[in-house]
Write an enzyme that holds these catalytic residues in place. Structure first.
Site, short mmCIF file in Angstrom:
data_model
loop_
_atom_site.label_atom_id
_atom_site.label_comp_id
_atom_site.label_asym_id
_atom_site.label_seq_id
_atom_site.Cartn_x
_atom_site.Cartn_y
_atom_site.Cartn_z
N ASP A 108 0.86 -1.20 0.00
CA ASP A 108 0.00 0.00 0.00
C ASP A 108 0.89 1.24 0.00
O ASP A 108 0.63 2.22 0.70
CB ASP A 108 -0.91 -0.02 1.23
N ASP A 113 2.18 2.50 7.79
CA ASP A 113 0.95 1.80 7.41
C ASP A 113 1.24 0.42 6.80
O ASP A 113 0.97 0.18 5.62
CB ASP A 113 0.16 2.68 6.42
N1 LIG Z 1 4.54 6.43 13.45
C1 LIG Z 1 3.99 7.55 12.97
N2 LIG Z 1 4.62 8.73 13.11
C2 LIG Z 1 4.07 9.87 12.63
N3 LIG Z 1 2.88 9.93 12.01
C3 LIG Z 1 2.19 8.78 11.84
C4 LIG Z 1 2.70 7.53 12.30
N4 LIG Z 1 1.81 6.57 12.01
C5 LIG Z 1 0.79 7.18 11.39
N5 LIG Z 1 1.00 8.51 11.28
C6 LIG Z 1 0.08 9.51 10.68
O1 LIG Z 1 -1.23 9.03 10.72
C7 LIG Z 1 -1.76 8.87 9.40
C8 LIG Z 1 -2.59 7.61 9.31
O2 LIG Z 1 -1.79 6.49 9.63
P1 LIG Z 1 -1.78 5.17 8.74
O3 LIG Z 1 -0.93 4.18 9.44
O4 LIG Z 1 -1.43 5.52 7.34
O5 LIG Z 1 -3.29 4.71 8.87
P2 LIG Z 1 -4.49 4.51 7.81
O6 LIG Z 1 -4.65 3.03 7.72
O7 LIG Z 1 -5.66 5.15 8.44
O8 LIG Z 1 -4.08 5.14 6.49
C9 LIG Z 1 -0.54 8.87 8.50
O9 LIG Z 1 -0.81 9.33 7.22
C10 LIG Z 1 0.42 9.77 9.22
O10 LIG Z 1 0.15 11.12 8.91
MG LIG Z 2 -2.29 5.26 5.50
#
Ligand SMILES: Nc1ncnc2c1ncn2[C@@H]1O[C@H](COP(=O)(O)OP(=O)(O)O)[C@@H](O)[C@H]1O
Ligand SMILES: [Mg+2]
Length: 235
Positions: A173, A190
């Site tokens: 992804d 993610d």
């Molecule tokens: N470890 C991290 N450090 C900083 N920002 C994070 C982190 N994990 C997630 N984010 C923020 O949260 C958002 C959503 O997280 P993500 O893992 O992509 O979940 P989703 O499945 O909802 O897309 C990311 O786009 C990022 O901006």
């Molecule tokens: Mg994401």
């Protein structure tokens, strides 16, 4: 260790928390994985992401929603993954597996030397990991911030795609939404869709990731030859 927050206190973070999730958060809090939630970072498709304090640091708490998730899609993806082939078609179980999978994938990606958050722990539908960013500032998504040296940046992205594959994993992804830019370097996030390279759909996922990257790089005036890159990775 005492549980610091009552259920009432958790409610101030919005209506995203059901009774079960609040209990999971309290257990992780009691284990010392974080002290208390600080602020909301993102409300995504499948999960809500928060920062939380952990002593003097900030960590990230990703809460997979038990309701309003794309259960069908998650179930289909899981069943292609040899590690989760026997997942029961129960909504709760699928969400738990999805969360566990992200934890395991992040561990593997770290082992591979890929830039990504370090997973600190998980329980049921909640994952705790290190924050990508500086102090209290969360790193931006690549879609919102152009790198100063696009070519160098793209090179680092592809290097980590290769490292990941060599270590037996494909992200699945990868896009400018799931790459953060911090200190001019890419950080993959993610990982819940990431699959072992031995999964029957692994090459398809790799190709999709490369195509997504190529589309984004084009906006930065860079050309990525998807076929050539694929051949190089699979060699
Ligand atoms: N470890 C991290 N450090 C900083 N920002 C994070 C982190 N994990 C997630 N984010 C923020 O949260 C958002 C959503 O997280 P993500 O893992 O992509 O979940 P989703 O499945 O909802 O897309 C990311 O786009 C990022 O901006
Ligand atoms: Mg994401």
């Amino acid at each position: 260790m005492a549980v610091r927050k009552s259920r009432e206190e958790w409610k101030i973070y919005g209506n995203v928390f059901d009774k079960f999730t609040i209990q999971v958060l309290q257990k992780l809090e009691a284990k010392g994985l974080f002290d208390h939630l600080a602020s909301a970072v993102a409300l995504g498709k499948e999960a809500n992401v928060f920062t939380a304090t952990q002593k003097k640091d900030l960590v990230v708490v990703k809460i997979y929603r038990l309701e309003n998730c794309n259960f069908r899609k998650m179930y289909d993806y899981l069943r292609h993954d040899p590690r989760y082939i026997h997942t029961k078609p129960s909504k709760r179980f699928v969400v738990f597996s999805w969360c566990q999978r992200e934890y395991r994938n992040l561990l593997a990606a770290r082992e591979a030397g890929v830039r990504c958050p370090t997973p600190l722990g998980f329980k049921d539908n909640v994952l705790v990991m290190t924050l990508i960013g500086k102090k209290s500032t969360v790193a931006k998504q690549l879609k919102d911030l152009a790198p100063e040296d696009p070519e160098k940046f793209a090179g680092l992205v592809l290097k980590d795609v290769r490292k990941l594959w060599k270590h037996g994993l494909v992200h699945g992804d990868l896009s400018s939404f799931n790459i953060l830019i911090h200190d001019e370097k890419p950080y993959f996030i993610d990982f819940s869709q990431a699959s072992p390279t031995k999964a029957p759909n692994a090459k398809e996922l790799l190709e999709r990731d490369l195509k997504n990257l190529a589309k984004f790089f084009k906006k930065l005036d860079l050309v990525l030859d998807v076929e050539a890159e694929k051949v190089k990775i699979l060699a």
